[in-house]
Design an enzyme around this catalytic site. Structure first.
Site, PDB file in Angstrom:
ATOM      1  N   ASP A 170       0.840  -1.192   0.000  1.00 61.05           N
ATOM      2  CA  ASP A 170       0.000   0.000   0.000  1.00 61.05           C
ATOM      3  C   ASP A 170       0.882   1.253   0.000  1.00 61.05           C
ATOM      4  OD1 ASP A 170      -3.094   0.622   0.382  1.00 61.05           O
ATOM      5  OD2 ASP A 170      -2.017   2.061   1.620  1.00 61.05           O
ATOM      6  N   TYR A 216      -2.619  11.003   0.711  1.00 63.56           N
ATOM      7  CA  TYR A 216      -3.114  10.800  -0.649  1.00 63.56           C
ATOM      8  C   TYR A 216      -3.039  12.106  -1.444  1.00 63.56           C
ATOM      9  CZ  TYR A 216      -4.971   6.153   0.445  1.00 63.56           C
ATOM     10  OH  TYR A 216      -5.108   4.823   0.785  1.00 63.56           O
ATOM     11  N   HIS A 262      -4.690  -7.821   0.152  1.00 57.80           N
ATOM     12  CA  HIS A 262      -4.006  -6.544   0.323  1.00 57.80           C
ATOM     13  C   HIS A 262      -3.309  -6.422   1.671  1.00 57.80           C
ATOM     14  CE1 HIS A 262      -3.310  -2.354  -0.736  1.00 57.80           C
ATOM     15  NE2 HIS A 262      -3.782  -1.974   0.429  1.00 57.80           N
TER      16      HIS A 262
END
Length: 384
Positions: free
Chosen positions: A177, A307, A361
């Site tokens: 990630d 982000y 994930h």
């Protein structure tokens, strides 16, 4: 670099306030859509909320977290929280492991045990690691950056300073990630000290050079880019919100524990190899330990800010640019993207690629034993 030991100690008043807020939830009316089709399933979320308010024992979770040796470092005015566990073996190799969103340093509790003391699980003590697990800036107990501009690249600079301050002249890195982006940035910017990186995810913004001087896209690469765009259209709304309007989202998630739990838990179900049954892989107490870290540190807003920063500084590589340290990649079947090996090889020297038999994930939580074996195998050849 100044460091000091750290132990988590959430005030009783914060725990009582959390329970009060959960019990005062104004629940959204349920829709007639099939369960989980439009996001979190309301009946299950009500179960999770009841468990959080009445049965989840934060103090027990806190004791478990505090079993790992934790520290706070001041790196040029930035406070960084990290776990630093010394390995049990003849020559432990240093590695920095970086989490992502919506995870935390808690993701690696089982992996740290396996890497630091391989003999305890039947492994070879020669494979032992000194493991450093920092919390990303703005996550958990790491201070949020005082000003903008802290993307994966600047975090990599922080981690290089942290490892140097801990006395490691050379080291390896691992991540998935957001942590995969930090690990790539470490290899790209600090190849003089990073021996190699192991990834279980390819950063979403990764873009190799594809100009006229490069090989044309293979059919596998074209399919990957098409599937990636389809996934973004149907499943990527959360990331678009994080990267464009993080403050709007933070205003609600920081105030509502149920909103926070819904935003995080839905991703643990959607991105894992759970076959639709989230608790088959993640018990409620494990989910709530991670969610509670976000709640008690009020870090959801500062965590999603990364982000925004990564959008402004994407992981694009210029014509002829190569990342020099070798790369290992563990491809888990239920990961959210599936790049072909050739896509990485446009930029990286991929020396180990493994198609894993199961997992998604959250590899360190889902399949810690499998991931540990891959990390050991990759770094075996890079040890001094």
């Amino acid at each position: 670099m100044q460091t000091k030991p750290f132990q988590i100690a959430v005030p009783d008043a914060d725990i009582h306030d959390l329970r009060r807020r959960i019990k005062a939830t104004r629940w959204a009316p349920a829709t007639l859509s099939p369960a989980w089709q439009q996001g979190i399933e309301t009946a299950w979320l009500r179960e999770l909320a009841a468990h959080w308010a009445d049965r989840f024992d934060w103090r027990a979770a806190e004791r478990g977290l505090n079993r790992q040796p934790q520290f706070l470092a001041d790196i040029d005015g930035q406070r960084v929280h990290y776990v630093h566990r010394r390995g049990m073996g003849p020559a432990p190799y240093p590695i920095v492991i970086t989490h992502g969103w919506p995870g935390s340093f808690f993701e690696f509790h089982a992996l740290v045990d396996l890497l630091c003391d391989p003999a305890a699980s039947g492994g070879d003590p020669a494979d032992a690691f000194d493991v450093v697990v920092p919390s990303l800036p703005g996550f958990a107990f790491s201070q949020a950056p005082a000003q903008g501009g802290t993307s994966a690249f600047q975090v990599a600079d922080l981690w290089a300073s942290l490892m140097r301050g801990l006395g490691y002249e050379r080291f390896g890195a691992q991540g998935g990630d957001l942590g995969a982006g930090v690990s790539v940035a470490l290899a790209a910017r600090h190849a003089d000290v990073v021996d190699g990186i192991h990834l279980n995810f390819l950063p979403s913004s990764y873009e190799p050079a594809t100009g006229a001087a490069q090989s044309p896209l293979t059919s596998a690469e074209a399919n990957y880019l098409r599937e990636k765009n389809e996934w973004v259209a149907l499943e990527g709304g959360y990331a678009h919100m994080h990267a464009t309007k993080p403050l709007t989202l933070a205003a609600s998630l920081n105030d509502s524990p149920i909103g926070l739990a819904a935003w995080i838990a839905e991703k643990f179900r959607a991105w894992s190899d759970c076959g639709g049954d989230i608790e088959r892989v993640f018990p409620k107490d494990e989910l709530l330990t991670n969610i509670s870290l976000y709640w008690h540190t009020q870090s959801i807003g500062s965590s999603i800010q990364m982000y925004w920063e990564n959008r402004l500084q994407p992981m694009r590589f210029a014509e002829g640019q190569r990342v020099l340290p070798p790369v290992g990649f563990a491809h888990f079947p239920k990961e959210i993207n599936h790049p072909p090996r050739s896509w990485l090889e446009r930029t990286f020297d991929v020396v180990q690629w493994t198609d894993m038999p199961g997992g998604g994930h959250f590899a360190a939580l889902e399949k810690p034993t499998l991931l540990a074996a891959e990390i050991r195998r990759f770094f075996r050849a890079l040890r001094p």
